[in-house]
Scaffold this active site. Structure first.
Site, PDB file in Angstrom:
ATOM      1  N   LYS A   1     -52.340 -46.630 -56.653  1.00 24.54           N
ATOM      2  CA  LYS A   1     -52.102 -47.400 -55.438  1.00 24.54           C
ATOM      3  C   LYS A   1     -53.434 -48.063 -55.133  1.00 24.54           C
ATOM      4  O   LYS A   1     -54.465 -47.390 -55.111  1.00 24.54           O
ATOM      5  CB  LYS A   1     -51.707 -46.466 -54.300  1.00 24.54           C
TER       6      LYS A   1
ATOM      7  N   GLN B   1     -50.337 -37.487 -54.306  1.00 26.41           N
ATOM      8  CA  GLN B   1     -51.300 -38.585 -54.211  1.00 26.41           C
ATOM      9  C   GLN B   1     -52.699 -37.984 -54.114  1.00 26.41           C
ATOM     10  O   GLN B   1     -52.969 -37.139 -53.269  1.00 26.41           O
ATOM     11  CB  GLN B   1     -51.005 -39.446 -52.990  1.00 26.41           C
TER      12      GLN B   1
ATOM     13  N   CYS C   1     -56.919 -46.566 -49.910  1.00 23.87           N
ATOM     14  CA  CYS C   1     -57.233 -46.088 -48.565  1.00 23.87           C
ATOM     15  C   CYS C   1     -58.427 -46.856 -47.995  1.00 23.87           C
ATOM     16  O   CYS C   1     -59.506 -46.870 -48.582  1.00 23.87           O
ATOM     17  CB  CYS C   1     -57.537 -44.601 -48.585  1.00 23.87           C
TER      18      CYS C   1
ATOM     19  N   ASN D   1     -46.455 -54.012 -51.847  1.00 25.62           N
ATOM     20  CA  ASN D   1     -46.129 -53.634 -50.481  1.00 25.62           C
ATOM     21  C   ASN D   1     -47.114 -54.261 -49.520  1.00 25.62           C
ATOM     22  O   ASN D   1     -48.088 -54.878 -49.930  1.00 25.62           O
ATOM     23  CB  ASN D   1     -46.042 -52.110 -50.321  1.00 25.62           C
ATOM     24  N   GLY D   2     -46.831 -54.095 -48.232  1.00 23.20           N
ATOM     25  CA  GLY D   2     -47.768 -54.587 -47.257  1.00 23.20           C
ATOM     26  C   GLY D   2     -47.206 -55.065 -45.950  1.00 23.20           C
ATOM     27  O   GLY D   2     -47.920 -55.100 -44.965  1.00 23.20           O
TER      28      GLY D   2
END
Length: 174
Positions: free
Chosen positions: A109, A38, A69, A171-172
Site C-alpha cells: 500500500k 498490514q 501511512c 483508492n483515495g
C-alpha cells in the site's frame, strides 16, 4: 460480506520484540478465514524476521506492507510514506519480506509520494515488481495532502502502465 479483512497496521519491530500491544492487534476472529496483516517497518532484517514470525506464529495468509501511512509518528522514523524516498532501502526491505514469505503473497500500500516535488510511486512500483510483490494499492494522494483534496486518478493509470506484470488497485476518494 467482504472477501478480505486486513488488520490494523502493526510494527515489524513490535512483532519481533513480542510487544504485548502488537500481539493483541494480531488476534483474528473465528469467522475471519483469511489472516491478512498490514505491516510497517524500516529495517529490512527486522521486516524479514517479522514476516517469518507472522506466518509461523500467527498463521498469516497475506501480508500488506504499508508505505502509505502519512502520520508523523511513522514518517519521522523513515517509515510509511517516507520510506520510498530511499529506493535502495526499499528494495532491500521488499526483497527480505518476499524471501521470508515464501508462497505467502506480499502486497504494498503506498502513496504517490511525500509531496509533489517527491513523487515516488512509479520508481517504487518498478522496485516492487522486480522483487516479486503480488500487487500494489496506490492511494492517489501525497503524504503531504493527508486525506484532503481529491485523489489524482491519473496517477493510478500511470503506475499501472509502468508495472504491467502485477495488479494495481487504486483508492483515495471513499
Amino acid at each position: 460480506g467482504a472477501g478480505l479483512y486486513v488488520n490494523e497496521m502493526v510494527s515489524a519491530r513490535g512483532v519481533v520484540e513480542n510487544n504485548v500491544r502488537t500481539r493483541h492487534m494480531l488476534q483474528f476472529a473465528a469467522d475471519e478465514p483469511v489472516r491478512s496483516i498490514q505491516l510497517f517497518g524500516v529495517d529490512p532484517l527486522v521486516v524479514g524476521d517479522a514476516v517469518r514470525r507472522l506466518i509461523a506464529e500467527v498463521g498469516a495468509d497475506h501480508i500488506d506492507i504499508n508505505l502509505g501511512c502519512p502520520a508523523g509518528k511513522v514518517t519521522r522514523r523513515g517509515g510509511g510514506a517516507a520510506l520510498p524516498l530511499h529506493q535502495r532501502l526499499l528494495q532491500r526491505m521488499l526483497a527480505e519480506a518476499v524471501k521470508a514469505a515464501g508462497p505467502v503473497p506480499i502486497t504494498l500500500k503506498m502513496r504517490m509520494g511525500v509531496d509533489d516535488a517527491h513523487l515516488t510511486a512509479v520508481p517504487s512500483g518498478h522496485v516492487a515488481e522486480g522483487e516479486g510483490i503480488a500487487a500494489i494499492a496506490l492511494h492517489a494522494r501525497t503524504a503531504y495532502q493527508l486525506y484532503s483534496g481529491s485523489a489524482r486518478w491519473d496517477a493510478i493509470g500511470e503506475l499501472k502502465s509502468a508495472v504491467q506484470s502485477i495488479p494495481v488497485l487504486g483508492n483515495g476518494d471513499i
